[in-house]
Design a protein around this motif. Structure first.
Motif, PDB file in Angstrom:
ATOM      1  N   THR A  84     -35.872  -8.895 -57.593  1.00 11.81           N
ATOM      2  CA  THR A  84     -34.931  -9.375 -58.617  1.00 11.81           C
ATOM      3  C   THR A  84     -34.246 -10.673 -58.193  1.00 11.81           C
ATOM      4  OG1 THR A  84     -33.217  -7.939 -57.643  1.00 11.81           O
ATOM      5  CG2 THR A  84     -34.465  -7.072 -59.528  1.00 11.81           C
ATOM      6  N   PHE A  85     -34.903 -11.461 -57.364  1.00 11.41           N
ATOM      7  CA  PHE A  85     -34.292 -12.666 -56.815  1.00 11.41           C
ATOM      8  C   PHE A  85     -33.764 -13.597 -57.905  1.00 11.41           C
ATOM      9  CE2 PHE A  85     -34.533 -16.884 -54.685  1.00 11.41           C
ATOM     10  CZ  PHE A  85     -33.796 -16.606 -53.541  1.00 11.41           C
ATOM     11  N   GLY A  86     -34.483 -13.673 -59.038  1.00 12.29           N
ATOM     12  CA  GLY A  86     -34.058 -14.530 -60.142  1.00 12.29           C
ATOM     13  C   GLY A  86     -33.842 -13.758 -61.430  1.00 12.29           C
ATOM     14  N   ALA A  87     -33.416 -12.515 -61.317  1.00 14.19           N
ATOM     15  CA  ALA A  87     -33.329 -11.640 -62.491  1.00 14.19           C
ATOM     16  C   ALA A  87     -31.964 -11.703 -63.162  1.00 14.19           C
ATOM     17  CB  ALA A  87     -33.680 -10.210 -62.110  1.00 14.19           C
ATOM     18  N   THR A  88     -31.529 -12.912 -63.490  1.00 15.21           N
ATOM     19  CA  THR A  88     -30.360 -13.099 -64.349  1.00 15.21           C
ATOM     20  C   THR A  88     -30.820 -13.776 -65.638  1.00 15.21           C
ATOM     21  OG1 THR A  88     -29.886 -15.279 -63.399  1.00 15.21           O
ATOM     22  CG2 THR A  88     -28.754 -13.366 -62.412  1.00 15.21           C
ATOM     23  N   SER A  89     -30.025 -13.652 -66.672  1.00 13.37           N
ATOM     24  CA  SER A  89     -30.384 -14.314 -67.933  1.00 13.37           C
ATOM     25  C   SER A  89     -30.443 -15.826 -67.739  1.00 13.37           C
ATOM     26  CB  SER A  89     -29.367 -13.957 -69.019  1.00 13.37           C
ATOM     27  OG  SER A  89     -28.048 -14.309 -68.621  1.00 13.37           O
ATOM     28  N   ILE A  90     -29.591 -16.367 -66.866  1.00  9.31           N
ATOM     29  CA  ILE A  90     -29.570 -17.815 -66.634  1.00  9.31           C
ATOM     30  C   ILE A  90     -30.888 -18.283 -66.028  1.00  9.31           C
ATOM     31  CG2 ILE A  90     -28.547 -19.618 -65.193  1.00  9.31           C
ATOM     32  CD1 ILE A  90     -25.822 -18.339 -65.696  1.00  9.31           C
ATOM     33  N   THR A  91     -31.352 -17.616 -64.995  1.00  9.06           N
ATOM     34  CA  THR A  91     -32.602 -18.035 -64.360  1.00  9.06           C
ATOM     35  C   THR A  91     -33.810 -17.726 -65.239  1.00  9.06           C
ATOM     36  OG1 THR A  91     -31.662 -17.790 -62.152  1.00  9.06           O
ATOM     37  CG2 THR A  91     -34.060 -17.764 -62.325  1.00  9.06           C
ATOM     38  N   GLY A 104     -33.981 -35.022 -75.903  1.00  8.77           N
ATOM     39  CA  GLY A 104     -32.844 -35.925 -75.961  1.00  8.77           C
ATOM     40  C   GLY A 104     -31.485 -35.273 -75.805  1.00  8.77           C
ATOM     41  N   GLY A 105     -31.457 -33.968 -75.576  1.00  7.67           N
ATOM     42  CA  GLY A 105     -30.184 -33.265 -75.386  1.00  7.67           C
ATOM     43  C   GLY A 105     -29.863 -33.089 -73.906  1.00  7.67           C
ATOM     44  N   ARG A 106     -28.985 -32.151 -73.609  1.00  6.44           N
ATOM     45  CA  ARG A 106     -28.678 -31.867 -72.209  1.00  6.44           C
ATOM     46  C   ARG A 106     -28.263 -30.410 -72.056  1.00  6.44           C
ATOM     47  NH1 ARG A 106     -22.875 -34.361 -70.219  1.00  6.44           N
ATOM     48  NH2 ARG A 106     -21.492 -33.190 -71.606  1.00  6.44           N
ATOM     49  N   LYS A 107     -28.375 -29.921 -70.845  1.00 10.78           N
ATOM     50  CA  LYS A 107     -27.871 -28.593 -70.536  1.00 10.78           C
ATOM     51  C   LYS A 107     -26.386 -28.723 -70.202  1.00 10.78           C
ATOM     52  CE  LYS A 107     -32.134 -26.393 -68.962  1.00 10.78           C
ATOM     53  NZ  LYS A 107     -32.804 -25.638 -67.874  1.00 10.78           N
ATOM     54  N   ASP A 108     -25.575 -27.893 -70.841  1.00 15.12           N
ATOM     55  CA  ASP A 108     -24.135 -27.936 -70.647  1.00 15.12           C
ATOM     56  C   ASP A 108     -23.580 -26.539 -70.929  1.00 15.12           C
ATOM     57  OD1 ASP A 108     -24.221 -27.656 -73.420  1.00 15.12           O
ATOM     58  OD2 ASP A 108     -23.678 -29.736 -73.817  1.00 15.12           O
ATOM     59  N   PRO A 109     -22.265 -26.327 -70.770  1.00 16.17           N
ATOM     60  CA  PRO A 109     -21.716 -24.988 -71.001  1.00 16.17           C
ATOM     61  C   PRO A 109     -22.000 -24.420 -72.387  1.00 16.17           C
ATOM     62  CG  PRO A 109     -20.149 -26.290 -69.749  1.00 16.17           C
ATOM     63  CD  PRO A 109     -21.264 -27.221 -70.142  1.00 16.17           C
ATOM     64  N   GLU A 110     -22.074 -25.275 -73.395  1.00 17.39           N
ATOM     65  CA  GLU A 110     -22.404 -24.784 -74.735  1.00 17.39           C
ATOM     66  C   GLU A 110     -23.823 -24.210 -74.759  1.00 17.39           C
ATOM     67  OE1 GLU A 110     -22.676 -26.344 -79.387  1.00 17.39           O
ATOM     68  OE2 GLU A 110     -22.096 -27.730 -77.779  1.00 17.39           O
ATOM     69  N   PHE A 111     -24.758 -24.910 -74.116  1.00 16.43           N
ATOM     70  CA  PHE A 111     -26.132 -24.405 -74.025  1.00 16.43           C
ATOM     71  C   PHE A 111     -26.157 -23.070 -73.291  1.00 16.43           C
ATOM     72  CE2 PHE A 111     -29.895 -24.009 -71.285  1.00 16.43           C
ATOM     73  CZ  PHE A 111     -30.913 -23.972 -72.227  1.00 16.43           C
ATOM     74  N   TYR A 112     -25.455 -22.986 -72.151  1.00 15.99           N
ATOM     75  CA  TYR A 112     -25.527 -21.750 -71.358  1.00 15.99           C
ATOM     76  C   TYR A 112     -24.750 -20.599 -71.978  1.00 15.99           C
ATOM     77  CZ  TYR A 112     -28.467 -23.581 -67.735  1.00 15.99           C
ATOM     78  OH  TYR A 112     -29.555 -24.071 -67.059  1.00 15.99           O
ATOM     79  N   GLN A 113     -23.785 -20.884 -72.838  1.00 18.08           N
ATOM     80  CA  GLN A 113     -23.134 -19.786 -73.548  1.00 18.08           C
ATOM     81  C   GLN A 113     -24.122 -19.110 -74.481  1.00 18.08           C
ATOM     82  OE1 GLN A 113     -20.032 -18.691 -72.759  1.00 18.08           O
ATOM     83  NE2 GLN A 113     -20.722 -16.927 -73.965  1.00 18.08           N
ATOM     84  N   LYS A 114     -25.007 -19.890 -75.074  1.00  9.09           N
ATOM     85  CA  LYS A 114     -26.053 -19.302 -75.920  1.00  9.09           C
ATOM     86  C   LYS A 114     -26.997 -18.440 -75.084  1.00  9.09           C
ATOM     87  CE  LYS A 114     -25.958 -23.103 -79.270  1.00  9.09           C
ATOM     88  NZ  LYS A 114     -26.708 -24.267 -79.830  1.00  9.09           N
ATOM     89  N   ILE A 115     -27.254 -18.874 -73.844  1.00 11.19           N
ATOM     90  CA  ILE A 115     -28.097 -18.070 -72.943  1.00 11.19           C
ATOM     91  C   ILE A 115     -27.416 -16.748 -72.626  1.00 11.19           C
ATOM     92  CG2 ILE A 115     -29.113 -17.973 -70.635  1.00 11.19           C
ATOM     93  CD1 ILE A 115     -30.488 -19.943 -72.628  1.00 11.19           C
ATOM     94  N   ILE A 116     -26.136 -16.819 -72.284  1.00 16.99           N
ATOM     95  CA  ILE A 116     -25.382 -15.609 -71.933  1.00 16.99           C
ATOM     96  C   ILE A 116     -25.337 -14.639 -73.111  1.00 16.99           C
ATOM     97  CG2 ILE A 116     -23.079 -14.741 -71.304  1.00 16.99           C
ATOM     98  CD1 ILE A 116     -24.569 -16.123 -69.012  1.00 16.99           C
ATOM     99  N   ASP A 117     -25.303 -15.170 -74.339  1.00 17.08           N
ATOM    100  CA  ASP A 117     -25.192 -14.331 -75.541  1.00 17.08           C
ATOM    101  C   ASP A 117     -26.546 -13.926 -76.122  1.00 17.08           C
ATOM    102  OD1 ASP A 117     -22.435 -14.557 -75.378  1.00 17.08           O
ATOM    103  OD2 ASP A 117     -22.350 -16.288 -76.731  1.00 17.08           O
ATOM    104  N   ASP A 118     -27.646 -14.400 -75.540  1.00 15.54           N
ATOM    105  CA  ASP A 118     -28.979 -14.176 -76.111  1.00 15.54           C
ATOM    106  C   ASP A 118     -29.434 -12.730 -75.859  1.00 15.54           C
ATOM    107  OD1 ASP A 118     -31.992 -14.023 -76.082  1.00 15.54           O
ATOM    108  OD2 ASP A 118     -31.784 -16.110 -76.684  1.00 15.54           O
ATOM    109  N   PRO A 119     -29.640 -11.934 -76.911  1.00 11.29           N
ATOM    110  CA  PRO A 119     -30.018 -10.522 -76.718  1.00 11.29           C
ATOM    111  C   PRO A 119     -31.344 -10.359 -75.972  1.00 11.29           C
ATOM    112  CG  PRO A 119     -29.303 -10.921 -78.982  1.00 11.29           C
ATOM    113  CD  PRO A 119     -29.446 -12.259 -78.335  1.00 11.29           C
TER     114      PRO A 119
END
Length: 366
Positions: A84-91, A104-119
């Motif tokens: 489970t070395f990379g078994a987080t939703s982020i990784t 043309g976009g970027r990764k930022d807290p708004e992008f990662y909030q969608k990751i955290i909330d992704d079922p």
């Protein structure tokens, strides 16, 4: 001194050097798996390559993963790590979500909030952690019963593909792609999945960003407090040639000072430079810390021409870890990248009967 509530592993590391397993990724590569093997039927339509997502094999090739656990246990490992070395939703998002930078976009807290909330990502991360823990649990118990020697399952909590310590933007030093709370949330979910799967302890490992690790440790503490179950915690950092964590650049002593309050079962070094270059930093940590010391280095430096991708063979690793033991520095020993079951068997044989680092002289009076 033995306490009434002392964890069984703690009793072992006071009497002998415990053995932790080797490299899951290195050993997986010896099975010759291809992209189609990791995809299976379930992930056959994924749009991104998955072969480097080794945690996913726990779902698509469980027989192989269980065989690897068995081999490490039969090689002499007292502790086996979940896959489970990379078994987080982020990784996991690196393998299942389009990179906005390609458009043309970027990764930022708004992008990662969608990751955290992704079922989907949340369910996937949970399933990997729970299933990998169940696989480890089955084989640790099976081999432990067959050999009349208790084996332990460590829930592996690895680093992330994002940093809380550094900005990826050379023109904006204050920018962070992710927030502390987002990292903490991803780790909390991983911790809960591992606990439900039946791990004996939690291992926050290969720490090169100390702030990321702090988020993991805060997540662990909050899960313990909220869920009413507490497990021992092991902590292990990766360091560079100067002995500093690779991103946050904490010295060995500073790293220990930052995590001492957790009261871990053990603290140590893994991965990094290989055992020959690790010695002085392990020695310093051994002198400073008042808990058990773990050490599971890479099998030397990467070498694409070698069979395992790393320079050192089983007898090389056995010799170096034996030197650490003779120096009175370790309670838990094993191998990281490049270390196969054959490496672990050689290490276990070399350390058999050797005295562990004495904990009593390091522990301060309460």
């Amino acid at each position: 001194m033995t306490r009434a509530n002392q964890h069984p592993l703690e009793k072992i590391i006071e009497s002998r050097i415990a053995i932790i397993d080797g490299a899951m990724g290195t050993t997986i590569r010896t099975y010759g798996m291809k992209e189609s093997d990791i995809r299976g039927e379930r992930f056959k339509d994924s749009t991104k390559d998955l072969l480097n997502n080794g945690d996913l094999f726990s779902l698509t090739q469980p027989k192989m993963i269980c065989d690897i656990h068995r081999r490490f246990l039969e090689a002499g490992a007292d502790i086996i790590e979940t896959n489970t070395f990379g078994a987080t939703s982020i990784t996991q998002s690196e393998f299942f979500v389009d990179d906005p930078r390609e458009h043309g976009g970027r990764k930022d807290p708004e992008f990662y909030q969608k990751i955290i909330d992704d079922p989907m990502l949340n369910n996937l991360a949970w399933e990997i952690n729970e299933q990998s823990a169940l696989q480890c649990r089955e084989w640790a118990d099976r081999v432990g019963t067959a050999t009349s020697r208790q084996r332990f399952v460590a829930g592996a909590i690895g680093p992330l593909t994002v940093s809380l310590s550094n900005s990826p933007d050379a023109d904006d030093a204050g920018f962070r792609v992710v927030t502390f709370d987002q990292v903490k949330a991803a780790y909390a979910q991983q911790v809960r999945g591992l606990i439900v799967g039946g791990v004996d302890l939690l291992l926050v490992e290969t720490i090169f960003d100390s702030l990321n690790a702090k988020a993991a440790l805060v997540a662990i503490r909050e899960v313990f407090d909220l869920d009413g179950k507490e497990l021992p915690v092991m902590i292990s950092a990766a360091v560079g040639r100067g002995g500093e964590t690779l991103i946050s650049a904490q010295t060995t002593e500073a790293f220990w000072n930052a995590v001492e309050h957790v009261k871990p079962l053990s603290v140590g070094l893994n991965c990094s430079l290989g055992p020959d270059l690790m010695y002085p930093f392990l020695e310093e940590l051994s002198e400073k810390a008042d808990v058990a010391i773990s050490c599971y280095p890479n099998a030397g430096l990467p070498n694409p021409l070698s069979e395992t991708g790393f320079d050192l063979g089983p007898q090389d690793m056995a010799r170096y870890l034996g030197d650490f033991a003779r120096g009175g520095m370790i309670n838990i020993a094993g191998g990281c990248c490049g270390n196969t079951p054959e490496h672990i068997a050689a290490i276990a044989k070399a350390l058999e009967g050797m005295a562990p680092r004495q904990l009593s002289r390091h522990r301060r009076a309460a």
